[in-house]
Design an enzyme around this catalytic site. Structure first.
Site, mmCIF file in Angstrom:
data_model
loop_
_atom_site.group_PDB
_atom_site.id
_atom_site.type_symbol
_atom_site.label_atom_id
_atom_site.label_comp_id
_atom_site.label_asym_id
_atom_site.label_seq_id
_atom_site.Cartn_x
_atom_site.Cartn_y
_atom_site.Cartn_z
ATOM 1 C CE LYS A 46 -4.501 -36.416 -56.754
ATOM 2 N NZ LYS A 46 -3.103 -36.670 -57.129
ATOM 3 C CB THR B 113 -3.379 -35.408 -61.021
ATOM 4 O OG1 THR B 113 -3.057 -34.853 -59.748
ATOM 5 C CG2 THR B 113 -3.018 -36.869 -61.006
#
Length: 333
Positions: free
Chosen positions: A190, A247
């Site tokens: 991620k 994120t």
């Protein structure tokens, strides 16, 4: 119950603050000067100055003291320090169960955290009772007691469930899982997609582009997870989609900030100096691309981020345009 939190960066400090709401906590700092500063000022001035440390959180630079009387250790070092910390733990308290809460892939060994743990653990000892703590979580929000949900994954599902019951709080919800590889790949990759999202945002590509990056980025993460032994459904949960959404969109994301700054033309070395914190997405990008090539997996977004980070003369606009110019495909995860 007493916990030893090993590592006093932003995330380690936040977990110490959060866990102290229910348990006794000792926070270990590798740097004695940092331990002294936190003890005297009751805040981590360098990494998390916004939230005071509770008075009942003990702070020490003495490793054996940090572990004395502990029922569980949380290893919250950067990934580069995981192996050495595990080895020290094995020497000092070989029977102590522990969790690691660092994310990434070792760029030299192409190893996920669980493999680093296995390689650092002495063969003469019984296998450690251990697992990973991961999921969508900004340190500042956890420290401020804002609602957060995390995943605790271990090969032994019953062990994971036991520690979830011990650590769970109303505002720090924990979910047990048994797919360690899937949880780790989601937590590592991620950060790579967050760098890409930061570049797209910095270039003004718009919200449609961000949604496309998140979706196709998740497909790339799932491909690599499958190749390494993880399960698709894990990536649909907190450790995958949840962490990815946070994120790639959150203003507190260090990896997204790397992308935003790279979009302005700044070289990587200057970006990392200005950031002042570890951005695990940078070494993870190198490792992810190497693993994709080894396993014959198509990961065009990760490849584009790799070019942006490690080919400093390339303009961000050119890399984005090359990514957009790829031939049309049938959508598959």
């Amino acid at each position: 119950m007493q916990l030893a939190v090993l590592g006093a960066g932003a995330w380690g400090t936040a977990l110490a603050i959060a866990m102290a709401r229910r348990h006794r906590v000792r926070l270990w700092c590798r740097d004695p000067a940092q331990a002294q500063q936190i003890t005297h000022e009751r805040c981590n001035r360098r990494y998390l100055p916004e939230v005071p440390l509770p008075e009942d959180v003990a702070v020490t630079a003495d490793f054996p003291e940090a572990l004395a009387g502990a029922d569980l250790a949380l290893i919250v070092t950067p990934l580069a320090g995981l192996g050495a910390t595990v080895a020290a733990l094995a020497r000092e308290r070989p029977n102590l169960p522990f969790l690691w809460a660092c994310k990434g892939i070792d760029p030299e060994r192409l190893a996920l955290p669980h493999r680093i743990v296995t390689e650092a653990w002495p063969e003469t000892l019984l296998p450690p009772r251990a697992g990973v703590l991961t999921g969508p979580s900004f340190a500042l929000e956890v420290a401020r007691n804002l609602p957060t949900a995390l995943v605790l994954a271990a090969a032994d599902a019953h062990w994971a469930k036991h520690w979830v019951e011990q650590l769970h709080q109303p505002r720090l919800r924990l979910y047990a899982h048994d797919d360690v590889v899937g949880a780790e790949v989601g937590g590592a990759l991620k950060n790579v997609i967050a760098i890409a999202a930061g570049v797209a945002d910095g270039l003004g590509c718009g919200l449609n582009a961000r949604a496309a990056l998140i979706t196709r980025g998740l497909a790339e993460i799932a491909r690599l997870a499958r190749a390494l032994g993880g399960r698709d459904e894990t990536l649909m949960g907190l450790a995958g989609m949840g962490d990815l959404i946070l994120t790639t969109t959150g203003q507190l994301s260090r990896n997204r900030r790397v992308g935003l700054m790279r979009a302005t033309g700044k070289p990587l070395a200057e970006i990392l100096t200005e950031l002042g914190h570890v951005a695990e997405g940078v070494p993870t990008t190198r490792a992810a691309v190497a693993l994709a090539r080894r396993h014959g997996i198509e990961m065009p977004i990760a490849e584009a981020v790799h070019r942006l980070l490690f080919e400093p003369d390339l303009a961000a606009e050119a890399v984005v345009e090359a990514l957009l110019a790829r031939d049309p495909k049938f959508e598959r995860p």
